[in-house]
Motif scaffolding. Structure first.
Motif, PDB file in Angstrom:
ATOM      1  N   SER A  97       0.829  -1.215   0.000  1.00  0.00           N
ATOM      2  CA  SER A  97       0.000   0.000   0.000  1.00  0.00           C
ATOM      3  C   SER A  97       0.861   1.262   0.000  1.00  0.00           C
ATOM      4  CB  SER A  97      -0.934  -0.003   1.214  1.00  0.00           C
ATOM      5  OG  SER A  97      -1.899  -1.022   1.110  1.00  0.00           O
ATOM      6  N   GLN A 100       1.289   2.265  -3.290  1.00  0.00           N
ATOM      7  CA  GLN A 100       0.006   2.347  -3.993  1.00  0.00           C
ATOM      8  C   GLN A 100      -0.255   1.110  -4.859  1.00  0.00           C
ATOM      9  OE1 GLN A 100      -2.330   4.963  -3.543  1.00  0.00           O
ATOM     10  NE2 GLN A 100      -0.917   5.269  -1.854  1.00  0.00           N
ATOM     11  N   GLU A 519     -13.512   7.447  -7.782  1.00  0.00           N
ATOM     12  CA  GLU A 519     -12.421   7.164  -6.852  1.00  0.00           C
ATOM     13  C   GLU A 519     -12.160   5.669  -6.687  1.00  0.00           C
ATOM     14  OE1 GLU A 519     -13.384   9.047  -3.183  1.00  0.00           O
ATOM     15  OE2 GLU A 519     -13.974  10.935  -4.128  1.00  0.00           O
ATOM     16  N   THR A 522      -8.512   4.368  -6.857  1.00  0.00           N
ATOM     17  CA  THR A 522      -7.706   4.783  -5.701  1.00  0.00           C
ATOM     18  C   THR A 522      -8.034   3.931  -4.493  1.00  0.00           C
ATOM     19  OG1 THR A 522      -7.673   7.059  -6.537  1.00  0.00           O
ATOM     20  CG2 THR A 522      -7.094   6.720  -4.224  1.00  0.00           C
ATOM     21  N   ILE A 523      -9.330   3.675  -4.282  1.00  0.00           N
ATOM     22  CA  ILE A 523      -9.753   2.828  -3.160  1.00  0.00           C
ATOM     23  C   ILE A 523      -9.233   1.402  -3.352  1.00  0.00           C
ATOM     24  CG2 ILE A 523     -11.757   1.858  -1.967  1.00  0.00           C
ATOM     25  CD1 ILE A 523     -13.295   4.406  -2.789  1.00  0.00           C
ATOM     26  N   SER A 526      -5.340   0.767  -2.380  1.00  0.00           N
ATOM     27  CA  SER A 526      -4.723   1.007  -1.073  1.00  0.00           C
ATOM     28  C   SER A 526      -5.614   0.556   0.075  1.00  0.00           C
ATOM     29  CB  SER A 526      -4.394   2.496  -0.910  1.00  0.00           C
ATOM     30  OG  SER A 526      -3.936   2.770   0.393  1.00  0.00           O
ATOM     31  N   THR A 529      -6.464   3.605   2.260  1.00  0.00           N
ATOM     32  CA  THR A 529      -7.566   4.410   1.722  1.00  0.00           C
ATOM     33  C   THR A 529      -8.904   3.766   2.049  1.00  0.00           C
ATOM     34  OG1 THR A 529      -6.176   5.181  -0.096  1.00  0.00           O
ATOM     35  CG2 THR A 529      -8.551   5.421  -0.374  1.00  0.00           C
ATOM     36  N   GLN A 530      -8.977   2.451   1.937  1.00  0.00           N
ATOM     37  CA  GLN A 530     -10.218   1.743   2.277  1.00  0.00           C
ATOM     38  C   GLN A 530     -10.590   1.969   3.745  1.00  0.00           C
ATOM     39  OE1 GLN A 530      -9.277  -2.323   1.254  1.00  0.00           O
ATOM     40  NE2 GLN A 530      -8.678  -1.738  -0.837  1.00  0.00           N
ATOM     41  N   SER A 532      -9.834   4.496   5.502  1.00  0.00           N
ATOM     42  CA  SER A 532     -10.049   5.912   5.806  1.00  0.00           C
ATOM     43  C   SER A 532     -11.521   6.311   5.766  1.00  0.00           C
ATOM     44  CB  SER A 532      -9.256   6.790   4.826  1.00  0.00           C
ATOM     45  OG  SER A 532      -9.787   6.683   3.510  1.00  0.00           O
TER      46      SER A 532
END
Length: 588
Positions: A97, A100, A519, A522-523, A526, A529-530, A532
């Motif tokens: 992660s 990325q 998005e 991006t999700i 990472s 990110t998930q 978050s």
């Protein structure tokens, strides 16, 4: 390596042997003789390879205290290695992660699984030709290099390369020490001794998670790997020194025959190239890599499965595997294991069982830590505990299995009646329970089922493989069994990555709210990110549902392949191992 023609002279089992009743013998914890030269059965095997002769000579001179020290220090090494392995598994999603590339979590393990498994084949030859200490030392070096590389990596490619070094070394150290255990234990007690050296996982499971989290919250994951790059060689050094010391005593006692090769450098290169089957190894490693990697990497190609690169890799991979089979069957001057023995129903059954079990495990386990953190909302420490229920339960129950094999002298009934069926039950139940809004207690219950059954399978399949041969060939039989396991793990990781890349991003895009669909990549990339997105928000619910869909397909696949494992176990001969004397010298 040809040893099928030696089976009659060793402890292979005929139909009469299968029904053989117990013999009268004194049940002592150590098998010893008054003198190494009092009986031909205790003489060094004159036709064995040098490494086997060295170990047989060494055990002739071992005292009871030597044996105790060896087993205690082997346990210490397993403790340290299992602790850093548990930490590494917890850190891997954060490493990928950080670059990325969270979706490459499974792909990172594919090449390391392939090479890590295949490396045991040449390692078996190193142990048999050069000796146990030399092979052990080489593997410690590889593991240390891998840890150093992981500590200093700056991209996921370097981390993947480091994983190859690490897993070659880690698996090699584990394998080298398991061969020492096989050298120094009777067949009836070997399952119990294998369970004993695996028992550190019962403790380290509770340590690895907190260590990983402390490094993540403190100096960072690099210091986690760097710390063990120092600790690992320091802990392994006393065992290496002990091996060399006892070997020197055996040489001084004149127990080892003098051998002179009289080969030139070029002749030696040719000799070892044949002994190590270098061409065959290159064929199978290249073939498996080319065939398996596209399944996890196709989503990164513009045309997906229709990409010329993906098609070429798969086609050439299959062709190389076919060439490998033909080469080993008809052209190889020396193979690790002859086809006649490989096709023995007990040996092949053990290998197929090992492969299918690892295929299944890596299909459903590859994204398990990520799943329970995101969907169940647990911390890194809690995720580590849950994910490692398997390690705790399997290591604990393997001791019970070892005792049962020692008591009954048989192993097939344990695998066929409990190991494989209960594993299928546990994974099958998780199809229902590993979903959003399902109490995590049901997942824990299934993990316990799988753990107890898994501990049974591992011990019984190794015992089955070893029961078909003599001491001379234990190392290579276990290497082949381990190769099947690692290839199975690579296939399982490949299938998991294919399901993940084929299901999760598409379902994620479908479930996300309209204003957040852009998005989804991006999700997808990472784990952080998930995590978050707050629990209970539409975005987090969409992520959870996408996880649940992907997990369902993984679990169905993991359950289905075990049907093959059940058939493989059914093919085993019901061998009685209670009265075997397979090794020489002072043994447990």
């Amino acid at each position: 390596m040809s040893f099928f023609d030696r089976l009659k002279g060793s402890h292979s089992v005929t139909a009469a042997d299968e029904d053989q009743g117990p013999r009268d013998h004194k049940d002592e914890p150590y098998e010893t003789t008054a003198s190494a030269h009092d009986s031909d059965s205790e003489m060094i095997s004159q036709d064995a390879q040098t490494g086997v002769q060295k170990m047989e000579a060494t055990t002739q001179l071992w005292t009871r205290n030597d044996l105790i020290f060896a087993y205690v220090w082997i346990w210490v090494i397993y403790f340290v290695n299992s602790m850093q392995q548990t930490m590494t598994n917890s850190l891997t999603p954060y490493v990928t992660s950080a670059f990325q590339e969270h979706s490459l979590t499974a792909a990172v393990s594919i090449m390391s699984s392939i090479i890590g498994g295949l490396s045991k084949l040449p390692l078996a030859k190193i142990l048999d030709i050069w000796g146990r200490p030399q092979g052990f030392a080489i593997m410690v070096f590889f593991m240390t290099i891998g840890l150093i590389m992981m500590a200093g990596c700056n991209n996921v490619q370097t981390y993947a390369a480091a994983q190859v070094f690490y897993w070659v070394g880690y698996n090699g150290v584990d394998y080298s020490l398991s061969i020492v255990v096989a050298d120094t234990s009777s067949l009836r007690n070997r399952g119990l001794m294998f369970a004993y050296i695996s028992s550190p996982y019962i403790i380290t499971t509770w340590i690895g998670g907190p260590i990983a989290e402390s490094f993540l919250n403190g100096p960072g994951f690099r210091w986690g790997f760097g710390t063990f790059a120092i600790v690992t060689p320091v802990v392994c050094l006393p065992m290496f020194a002990f091996f060399l010391w006892k070997l020197r005593q055996a040489k001084a006692a004149g127990l080892l025959p003098v051998r002179e090769s009289n080969r030139t450098i070029l002749q030696s290169i040719k000799y070892y190239a044949i002994e190590f089957d270098v061409f065959g190894l290159l064929l199978i490693m290249s073939g498996l890599a080319l065939f398996l990697l596209p399944f996890s990497l196709y989503s990164y190609q513009a045309k997906g499965w229709q990409s010329p690169l993906v098609i070429c890799m798969i086609v050439f991979g299959i062709l190389l595997l076919i060439v490998f089979g033909l080469y080993e069957r008809f052209l190889a001057p020396k193979t690790f294991i002859p086809f006649s023995l490989l096709m023995d129903r007990t040996v092949m059954g053990a290998n197929i069982c090992a492969a299918m079990f690892f295929v299944s495990f890596y299909i459903w386990d590859s994204y398990f830590i990520s799943f329970i953190q995101v969907v169940q909302g647990v911390t890194v420490i809690e995720a580590s505990y849950i994910a490692n229920i398997y390690s705790i339960g399997a290591c604990f129950f393997s001791i019970v299995v070892g005792l049962l094999i020692r008591w009954t002298g048989r192993f097939k009934w344990l695998a066929l009646g409990f190991g494989v069926p209960v594993t299928m039950l546990g994974i099958g139940l998780m199809i229902k329970f590993r979903q959003p809004d399902v109490n995590i207690g049901y997942v824990v219950m299934c993990q316990i089922f799988i753990a107890f059954a898994g501990g049974t399978i591992v011990i019984t399949e190794q015992t089955a493989a070893m029961a078909a041969t003599s001491h001379q060939y234990v190392a290579v039989v276990l290497a082949v069994e381990s190769m099947f396991s690692s290839i199975g793990g690579a296939i399982g990781s490949t299938v998991a990555a294919a399901i993940w890349t084929g299901v999760f991003p598409q379902r994620l895009e479908r479930y996300l709210p309209a204003d957040q669909k852009a998005e989804y990549l991006t999700i997808y990339a990472s784990l952080e990110t998930q995590l978050s997105y707050a629990v209970g928000t539409p975005a987090r619910d969409a992520i959870n549902q996408a996880y649940g869909d992907a997990q369902r397909y993984m679990l169905i696949g993991g359950t289905s392949v075990l049907v093959v494992a059940l058939a493989a176990v059914a093919a085993w001969r019901d061998i009685k191992v209670k009265d075997f004397k397979q090794v020489k010298g002072r043994v447990i």
